[in-house]
Enzyme design. Structure first.
Site: not given
Ligand code: PAF
Length: 281
Positions: A33, A37
């Site tokens: 991530l 995100h």
């Protein structure tokens, strides 16, 4: 924050939350991530009571020649980031539970998947719609949040949500960029520092398009020519897969810039295929 690996447990957690009147917000990811995100997780936090983030590197959306095996992973880092961004549950299913050996059912959005990314990656969206449908079925979310960087993916998934009648509020959050304009992507991790500098060619092309439109130019052919020049000026050996001007919701090609025109592009930078897009008006 809780980590769940079993489908049955995930179903139960979501059913119980729904029974208690909680709104479930779903953020599907393939892990590794970045801020892009996390902006989706924060958006889900604002819109729901139980934020479920899924991490699953979905083999069905990778073609045999793509980067499934080397796709970056960092589960420990991801869990820390999701917790800090306000996630409640992280669902990390096993590949064999999602796609057992005898698996044979796929969800396909027919027309929207033939253009742009679909033209270069013919089986990609079938994999995306199938996994997201499965995640919707497991978690029954009230809200699902996706990123605008994968613009066509968002349009395709919105269509699937509508066509299959999922009672899900479909949210598309803006692309998050590095300070120099490069759109955040897990695949940026593949670059050395000098290659990363060249990866900015996509943003430079989009910036060129935006400036031309601001100056009153509406002819897509003219704009495309300058975008190609901007890419080559930053990275002369760039492999430009496509530069496409389309109507935002239908993906139909347009010749003149209008209010609903979006320009999308895919460029191979040192063997890594990057995509980006921008609304021009
Ligand atoms: O955008 C992604 O990371 C993936 O395509 C998604 C939506 C998580 C499905 O695997």
């Amino acid at each position: 924050m809780r980590t769940v690996r079993s489908i049955r447990t995930m179903q139960n957690v979501c059913r119980e939350a729904t029974a208690r009147g909680k709104r479930i917000g779903l953020v599907p990811t393939m892990g590794f991530l970045h801020e892009g995100h996390l902006s989706l997780v924060r958006r889900a936090r604002k819109l729901s009571d139980l934020v479920v983030v899924t991490i699953f590197i979905n083999p069905a959306q990778f073609a045999p020649n793509e980067d499934l095996k080397k796709y970056p992973r960092d589960e420990r880092g991801d869990l820390r980031k999701i917790r800090d961004a306000g996630g409640d549950v992280v669902f990390i299913p096993k590949r064999e539970d999602i796609y057992p050996d005898d698996y044979e059912t796929y969800v396909t959005v027919e027309k929207l998947t033939t253009a742009l990314e679909g033209a270069s990656r013919p089986t990609h969206f079938r994999g995306v719609t199938t996994i997201v449908a499965k995640l919707f079925n497991i978690t029954r979310p009230d809200v699902a949040v996706f990123g605008m960087k994968d613009y066509q993916q968002a349009i395709v998934l919105r269509q699937m949500t509508k066509d299959l009648g999922y009672p899900v509020k479909f949210v598309v959050a803006p692309t998050v960029r590095e300070a120099d304009g490069l759109a955040m992507s897990s695949r940026n991790k593949y670059f050395t520092p000098s290659q990363r500098t060249e990866a900015r060619c996509l943003f430079f092309a989009l910036r060129t398009a935006r400036e031309m439109v601001k100056a009153g130019i509406a002819d897509c052919r003219k704009i495309e020519k300058e975008m190609r020049a901007a890419i080559k000026a930053t990275y002369p050996t760039a492999g430009i897969d496509y530069i496409a001007f389309t109507e935002f919701s239908t993906l139909r090609p347009v010749q003149e810039i209008r209010k609903d025109t979006i320009v999308s592009l895919a460029v191979k930078v040192h063997g890594v295929r990057l995509i980006d897009n921008m609304k021009l008006l």
